[in-house]
Scaffold this active site. Sequence first.
Site, PDB file in Angstrom:
ATOM      1  N   ASN A   1       0.681  -1.568   0.229  1.00  0.00           N
ATOM      2  CA  ASN A   1      -0.019   0.087  -0.078  1.00  0.00           C
ATOM      3  C   ASN A   1       1.186   1.546   0.060  1.00  0.00           C
ATOM      4  O   ASN A   1       2.283   1.582   0.395  1.00  0.00           O
ATOM      5  CB  ASN A   1      -0.638  -0.047   1.457  1.00  0.00           C
ATOM      6  CG  ASN A   1      -1.921   1.111   1.582  1.00  0.00           C
ATOM      7  OD1 ASN A   1      -1.924   1.119   0.724  1.00  0.00           O
ATOM      8  ND2 ASN A   1      -2.113   1.953   2.886  1.00  0.00           N
TER       9      ASN A   1
ATOM     10  N   HIS B   1       0.343   5.339   2.085  1.00  0.00           N
ATOM     11  CA  HIS B   1      -0.162   5.842   1.705  1.00  0.00           C
ATOM     12  C   HIS B   1       0.774   7.139   2.375  1.00  0.00           C
ATOM     13  O   HIS B   1       1.907   7.758   2.729  1.00  0.00           O
ATOM     14  CB  HIS B   1       0.318   5.440   3.627  1.00  0.00           C
ATOM     15  CG  HIS B   1      -0.385   6.526   4.363  1.00  0.00           C
ATOM     16  ND1 HIS B   1      -1.959   6.092   4.169  1.00  0.00           N
ATOM     17  CD2 HIS B   1       0.023   7.395   5.571  1.00  0.00           C
ATOM     18  CE1 HIS B   1      -2.235   7.397   5.553  1.00  0.00           C
ATOM     19  NE2 HIS B   1      -1.504   7.791   5.848  1.00  0.00           N
TER      20      HIS B   1
ATOM     21  N   ASP C   1      -2.916  -0.205   7.429  1.00  0.00           N
ATOM     22  CA  ASP C   1      -1.643   1.243   7.486  1.00  0.00           C
ATOM     23  C   ASP C   1      -0.261   1.083   8.553  1.00  0.00           C
ATOM     24  O   ASP C   1       0.497   1.829   9.264  1.00  0.00           O
ATOM     25  CB  ASP C   1      -1.506   2.269   7.889  1.00  0.00           C
ATOM     26  CG  ASP C   1      -2.900   3.159   7.034  1.00  0.00           C
ATOM     27  OD1 ASP C   1      -2.379   2.825   5.697  1.00  0.00           O
ATOM     28  OD2 ASP C   1      -3.097   4.066   7.713  1.00  0.00           O
TER      29      ASP C   1
HETATM   30  C1  GAR Z   1      -2.761   8.478  -2.870  1.00  0.00           C
HETATM   31  O1  GAR Z   1      -2.273  10.323  -2.419  1.00  0.00           O
HETATM   32  C2  GAR Z   1      -2.156   7.186  -1.993  1.00  0.00           C
HETATM   33  O2  GAR Z   1      -1.425   8.048  -1.408  1.00  0.00           O
HETATM   34  C3  GAR Z   1      -3.365   7.580  -1.131  1.00  0.00           C
HETATM   35  O3  GAR Z   1      -5.197   8.196  -1.658  1.00  0.00           O
HETATM   36  C4  GAR Z   1      -4.245   8.640  -2.634  1.00  0.00           C
HETATM   37  C5  GAR Z   1      -5.130   8.408  -4.091  1.00  0.00           C
HETATM   38  O4  GAR Z   1      -4.716   9.198  -5.405  1.00  0.00           O
HETATM   39  N1  GAR Z   1      -3.527   6.779  -0.002  1.00  0.00           N
HETATM   40  C6  GAR Z   1      -4.369   6.667   1.111  1.00  0.00           C
HETATM   41  O5  GAR Z   1      -4.924   7.752   1.559  1.00  0.00           O
HETATM   42  C7  GAR Z   1      -5.066   5.496   1.307  1.00  0.00           C
HETATM   43  N2  GAR Z   1      -4.949   5.837   3.297  1.00  0.00           N
HETATM   44  P1  GAR Z   1      -4.617   8.201  -6.617  1.00  0.00           P
HETATM   45  O6  GAR Z   1      -5.875   8.180  -6.955  1.00  0.00           O
HETATM   46  O7  GAR Z   1      -4.937   9.989  -7.763  1.00  0.00           O
HETATM   47  O8  GAR Z   1      -3.326   7.829  -6.933  1.00  0.00           O
END
Ligand code: GAR
Length: 185
Positions: A101, A103, A144
């Site tokens: 994943n 984060h 996480d």
């Molecule tokens: C990304 O910044 C990722 O790190 C985060 O969601 C965003 C998705 O953006 N993930 C989390 O927050 C997981 N807890 P994207 O759909 O444009 O790749």
Amino acid sequence: MKKIAILASGNGSNAEEIMKYFQGSQKGKVILIGSNKKEAFVLERARKFGIDSFIFNKTEMEDGGVTKRLQENKVDFVVLAGFLLKIPDNLLHAYPNQIINIHPALLPKYGGKGMYGTKVHEAVKASGDKQTGITIHLVNENYDEGKIIFQAAVSISPEDDSEAIAKKVHQLEYKYFPNVIESLL
Ligand code: GAR
């Protein structure tokens, strides 16, 4: 050549960077995109790249439907890129240490249930921290909390709002995530 699946719940800009990167890789290729949201823009991005996609709900995932789909497609490695749901045991057991994943903060700070996307950046802004970053980690049964594989930091200026922070974090994600995935295949 390792087969990669990406699970994503939203926009999918990371998924797009990963699809792009692995078009030129000798080690892996993205063969499948899965989403728990039928309106997620990531599905549109998958179409653009000619990559198969599927939609599922939480119950189907908990009942093993996602695991089955990945196994039928002989997926070797699973990437969560902006994925909201908790990964159930059946999927963790099918892919031990093969699910990662990303984060958008420096874990263990700003992690856990509900800490997703914008909420994370707003919390970072409210804290007054002078830096934030990204964490790429193995997925386990808790949000996480899996083993950290990679982190990168970026500094925050006092004038950065949560949107500016998000932008900086996304740049780090695009720069490092595909490479880190490849190094793990
Ligand atoms: C990304 O910044 C990722 O790190 C985060 O969601 C965003 C998705 O953006 N993930 C989390 O927050 C997981 N807890 P994207 O759909 O444009 O790749």
